[in-house]
Motif scaffolding. Structure first.
Motif, PDB file in Angstrom:
ATOM      1  N   ASP A  24     -14.554   2.854   4.749  1.00 59.59           N
ATOM      2  CA  ASP A  24     -13.929   1.563   4.459  1.00 59.59           C
ATOM      3  C   ASP A  24     -14.733   0.733   3.455  1.00 59.59           C
ATOM      4  N   ALA A  25     -15.927   1.214   3.073  1.00 60.88           N
ATOM      5  CA  ALA A  25     -16.706   0.532   2.037  1.00 60.88           C
ATOM      6  C   ALA A  25     -15.863   0.383   0.758  1.00 60.88           C
ATOM      7  N   GLN A  26     -14.995   1.367   0.550  1.00 59.80           N
ATOM      8  CA  GLN A  26     -14.083   1.327  -0.591  1.00 59.80           C
ATOM      9  C   GLN A  26     -13.232   0.044  -0.579  1.00 59.80           C
ATOM     10  N   LEU A  27     -12.670  -0.230   0.567  1.00 57.43           N
ATOM     11  CA  LEU A  27     -11.833  -1.424   0.727  1.00 57.43           C
ATOM     12  C   LEU A  27     -12.664  -2.691   0.517  1.00 57.43           C
ATOM     13  N   VAL A  28     -13.857  -2.702   1.094  1.00 58.57           N
ATOM     14  CA  VAL A  28     -14.713  -3.885   0.983  1.00 58.57           C
ATOM     15  C   VAL A  28     -15.084  -4.119  -0.486  1.00 58.57           C
ATOM     16  N   ALA A  29     -15.381  -3.043  -1.203  1.00 58.28           N
ATOM     17  CA  ALA A  29     -15.716  -3.169  -2.638  1.00 58.28           C
ATOM     18  C   ALA A  29     -14.539  -3.783  -3.392  1.00 58.28           C
ATOM     19  N   GLU A  30     -13.354  -3.326  -3.042  1.00 56.86           N
ATOM     20  CA  GLU A  30     -12.164  -3.851  -3.712  1.00 56.86           C
ATOM     21  C   GLU A  30     -11.968  -5.337  -3.403  1.00 56.86           C
ATOM     22  N   LEU A  31     -12.140  -5.692  -2.129  1.00 55.89           N
ATOM     23  CA  LEU A  31     -11.959  -7.096  -1.743  1.00 55.89           C
ATOM     24  C   LEU A  31     -13.024  -7.995  -2.368  1.00 55.89           C
ATOM     25  N   MET A  32     -14.246  -7.452  -2.527  1.00 63.17           N
ATOM     26  CA  MET A  32     -15.340  -8.235  -3.120  1.00 63.17           C
ATOM     27  C   MET A  32     -15.314  -8.180  -4.641  1.00 63.17           C
ATOM     28  N   ASP A  33     -14.483  -7.271  -5.132  1.00 63.10           N
ATOM     29  CA  ASP A  33     -14.397  -7.052  -6.563  1.00 63.10           C
ATOM     30  C   ASP A  33     -15.748  -6.629  -7.158  1.00 63.10           C
ATOM     31  N   VAL A  34     -16.403  -5.695  -6.464  1.00 65.14           N
ATOM     32  CA  VAL A  34     -17.657  -5.120  -6.982  1.00 65.14           C
ATOM     33  C   VAL A  34     -17.504  -3.594  -6.995  1.00 65.14           C
ATOM     34  N   PRO A  35     -18.262  -2.889  -7.856  1.00 62.52           N
ATOM     35  CA  PRO A  35     -18.152  -1.433  -7.873  1.00 62.52           C
ATOM     36  C   PRO A  35     -18.619  -0.836  -6.548  1.00 62.52           C
ATOM     37  N   ILE A  36     -18.013   0.265  -6.164  1.00 67.39           N
ATOM     38  CA  ILE A  36     -18.359   0.923  -4.893  1.00 67.39           C
ATOM     39  C   ILE A  36     -19.800   1.437  -4.918  1.00 67.39           C
ATOM     40  N   SER A  37     -20.332   1.616  -6.134  1.00 68.68           N
ATOM     41  CA  SER A  37     -21.702   2.117  -6.269  1.00 68.68           C
ATOM     42  C   SER A  37     -22.745   1.094  -5.801  1.00 68.68           C
ATOM     43  N   THR A  38     -22.363  -0.188  -5.700  1.00 70.12           N
ATOM     44  CA  THR A  38     -23.354  -1.171  -5.248  1.00 70.12           C
ATOM     45  C   THR A  38     -23.582  -1.010  -3.741  1.00 70.12           C
ATOM     46  N   ILE A  89      -5.926  -7.758   0.612  1.00 71.82           N
ATOM     47  CA  ILE A  89      -5.903  -7.491  -0.821  1.00 71.82           C
ATOM     48  C   ILE A  89      -4.845  -8.371  -1.476  1.00 71.82           C
ATOM     49  N   GLU A  90      -5.162  -8.802  -2.669  1.00 72.53           N
ATOM     50  CA  GLU A  90      -4.253  -9.749  -3.323  1.00 72.53           C
ATOM     51  C   GLU A  90      -2.956  -9.072  -3.690  1.00 72.53           C
ATOM     52  N   GLY A  91      -1.917  -9.860  -3.704  1.00 70.01           N
ATOM     53  CA  GLY A  91      -0.618  -9.310  -4.074  1.00 70.01           C
ATOM     54  C   GLY A  91       0.461 -10.093  -3.379  1.00 70.01           C
ATOM     55  N   GLU A  92       1.676  -9.763  -3.685  1.00 65.29           N
ATOM     56  CA  GLU A  92       2.797 -10.495  -3.117  1.00 65.29           C
ATOM     57  C   GLU A  92       2.813 -10.300  -1.593  1.00 65.29           C
ATOM     58  N   GLY A  93       3.104 -11.366  -0.881  1.00 64.35           N
ATOM     59  CA  GLY A  93       3.197 -11.246   0.584  1.00 64.35           C
ATOM     60  C   GLY A  93       1.848 -11.240   1.270  1.00 64.35           C
ATOM     61  N   GLY A  94       0.793 -11.506   0.520  1.00 61.68           N
ATOM     62  CA  GLY A  94      -0.549 -11.461   1.097  1.00 61.68           C
ATOM     63  C   GLY A  94      -0.743 -12.461   2.233  1.00 61.68           C
ATOM     64  N   ASP A  95      -0.229 -13.678   2.042  1.00 60.28           N
ATOM     65  CA  ASP A  95      -0.401 -14.705   3.087  1.00 60.28           C
ATOM     66  C   ASP A  95       0.385 -14.351   4.333  1.00 60.28           C
ATOM     67  N   ASP A  96       1.551 -13.760   4.097  1.00 57.47           N
ATOM     68  CA  ASP A  96       2.395 -13.356   5.219  1.00 57.47           C
ATOM     69  C   ASP A  96       1.702 -12.246   6.037  1.00 57.47           C
ATOM     70  N   LEU A  97       1.140 -11.304   5.304  1.00 56.05           N
ATOM     71  CA  LEU A  97       0.410 -10.207   5.958  1.00 56.05           C
ATOM     72  C   LEU A  97      -0.779 -10.774   6.740  1.00 56.05           C
ATOM     73  N   ALA A  98      -1.510 -11.683   6.096  1.00 57.00           N
ATOM     74  CA  ALA A  98      -2.685 -12.276   6.749  1.00 57.00           C
ATOM     75  C   ALA A  98      -2.256 -12.992   8.026  1.00 57.00           C
ATOM     76  N   THR A  99      -1.144 -13.710   7.954  1.00 49.45           N
ATOM     77  CA  THR A  99      -0.651 -14.436   9.127  1.00 49.45           C
ATOM     78  C   THR A  99      -0.340 -13.473  10.259  1.00 49.45           C
ATOM     79  N   ARG A 100       0.389 -12.399   9.936  1.00 48.36           N
ATOM     80  CA  ARG A 100       0.777 -11.458  10.992  1.00 48.36           C
ATOM     81  C   ARG A 100      -0.451 -10.795  11.600  1.00 48.36           C
ATOM     82  N   ALA A 101      -1.399 -10.424  10.746  1.00 49.93           N
ATOM     83  CA  ALA A 101      -2.600  -9.747  11.244  1.00 49.93           C
ATOM     84  C   ALA A 101      -3.430 -10.705  12.110  1.00 49.93           C
ATOM     85  N   LEU A 102      -3.579 -11.940  11.636  1.00 46.13           N
ATOM     86  CA  LEU A 102      -4.386 -12.892  12.404  1.00 46.13           C
ATOM     87  C   LEU A 102      -3.721 -13.202  13.747  1.00 46.13           C
ATOM     88  N   ARG A 103      -2.379 -13.321  13.733  1.00 44.49           N
ATOM     89  CA  ARG A 103      -1.662 -13.603  14.977  1.00 44.49           C
ATOM     90  C   ARG A 103      -1.955 -12.554  16.043  1.00 44.49           C
TER      91      ARG A 103
END
Ligand SMILES: CC(C)(COP(=O)(O)OP(=O)(O)OC[C@H]1O[C@@H](n2cnc3c(N)ncnc32)[C@H](O)[C@@H]1OP(=O)(O)O)[C@@H](O)C(=O)NCCC(=O)NCCS
Length: 328
Positions: A24-38, A89-103
């Motif tokens: 899942d480091a891959q996902l974290v790199a994407e969310l942080m917007d840093v290369p996976i090599s860091t 991850i950014e994109g359409e429906g992101g807030d909706d997804l966040a809401t459902r997941a947090l709920r």
């Protein structure tokens, strides 16, 4: 608490949540917007996994039905509270997804995790996260505002559940008031709109008396400020052969705050209470024609019986009495 261990996987509608794996480091790199090599993404995932090992809960990775990773909801234990974080991850429906997941995660926390306040902190200008937190039932707690290294933070807190075997006079007043308002709004909790306060008080006091007998408990959902947001009763069945079962009764939430996850949180609290009583199977019934079957299906219930015309709402308006059940 019984011997049941909290589930490590949470599934809901069209998303599922699972503990992190190294990859899942891959996902974290994407969310942080840093290369996976860091080093940082892998380090974050390591810390998440350590937290899971130590506490039995922690950060959940959000996935869609195709197994695509969409973000995370983090729970981190602090000395006297649990902090929630959320990133998708950014994109359409992101807030909706966040809401459902947090709920689903906050409901899971209320049902299964240590009984500590659940808090999220955010920058005052972060309106999007604030809306996501509020949609999951969290409310602003101004007393908890603070600054770290010059950054201002605001804190929102989740309502808490009280499982009680007695009802003090002030709580009784608040319950009576809510019950009347729920009736008048057409709620299906034993009455019809316009029911008198005396009639409701008689039923409520019947419950209060049964609490003292020890087989019924009252479950209340309260705001961080102590206001009543909802309540219900868990009534354990009488008799040796059915002592592992209970009926959930009079489930209701404040009419003024519907749709903010309080129903889900109350259900979580009722399940927690039932489990603490050693109950393994719960039933409930609802009035047909109210759409409530859909609501309960979300929380794992299936219809097990239906009494045609078993509820008379008014002369000429007979509804089915519907019985649902689930194991805990
Ligand atoms: C049922 C009840 C407890 C739900 O509480 P709530 O605070 O609205 O709950 P939540 O915000 O967690 O959930 C709302 C979700 O449930 C759905 N829902 C709520 N009541 C529903 C109903 N009567 N029929 C169908 N769906 C319902 C909403 O559509 C909403 O779905 P969404 O999130 O997809 O928009 C509340 O509506 C209530 O107190 N009703 C009156 C009393 C009652 O009838 N109780 C049931 C006794 S069996």
């Amino acid at each position: 608490m019984g011997s049941v261990t909290p589930p490590r996987l949470i599934t809901a509608d069209d998303l599922s949540l699972r503990p992190p794996v190294e990859d899942d480091a891959q996902l974290v790199a994407e969310l942080m917007d840093v290369p996976i090599s860091t080093e940082r993404p892998a380090q974050i995932v390591r810390l998440w996994r350590e937290h899971w090992d130590e506490r039995g809960y922690g950060t959940w990775i959000i996935e869609d039905p195709a197994g695509r990773r969409l973000g995370f909801v983090g729970l981190r234990s602090h000395s006297d509270f649990i902090r929630v974080t959320i990133r998708v991850i950014e994109g359409e429906g992101g807030d909706d997804l966040a809401t459902r997941a947090l709920r689903v995660v906050v409901s899971h926390a209320l049902e299964w995790l240590p009984d500590l306040p659940l808090r999220i902190r955010l920058a005052p200008e972060d309106v999007a996260t604030r809306e996501v937190a509020e949609a999951a039932g969290m409310t602003y707690a101004p007393d908890l505002d603070h600054a770290v290294d010059g950054d201002e933070w605001q804190v929102l807190e989740l309502p808490y559940v009280r499982i009680a075997d007695r009802v003090p006079p002030r709580a009784r007043e608040a319950m009576l008031k809510m019950w009347g308002e729920v009736n008048d709004a057409g709620g299906a909790v034993g009455f019809v709109p316009g029911a008198s306060q005396e009639d409701v008080a008689e039923v409520l006091d019947g419950y209060v008396a049964r609490l003292a007998e020890g087989r019924t408990v009252c479950v209340a959902l309260n705001s961080p400020l102590g206001e009543l947001l909802g309540f219900g009763f868990v009534a354990r069945s009488t008799g040796m052969t059915v002592a592992h079962t209970a009926n959930l009764e009079r489930i209701m939430t404040d009419t003024a705050r519907r749709g903010t996850n309080h129903g889900a949180l109350l259900m979580a609290g009722m399940h927690r209470a039932a489990r603490e009583m050693g109950v393994e199977l719960v039933t409930l019934d609802y009035r047909g024609g109210t759409g409530l079957g859909e609501f309960y299906t979300r929380y794992g219930y299936t219809e097990v019986g239906r009494i045609p015309g078993g509820v008379r709402v008014a002369p000429g308006d007979d509804r089915d009495g519907v019985i649902m059940a689930r194991s805990l």
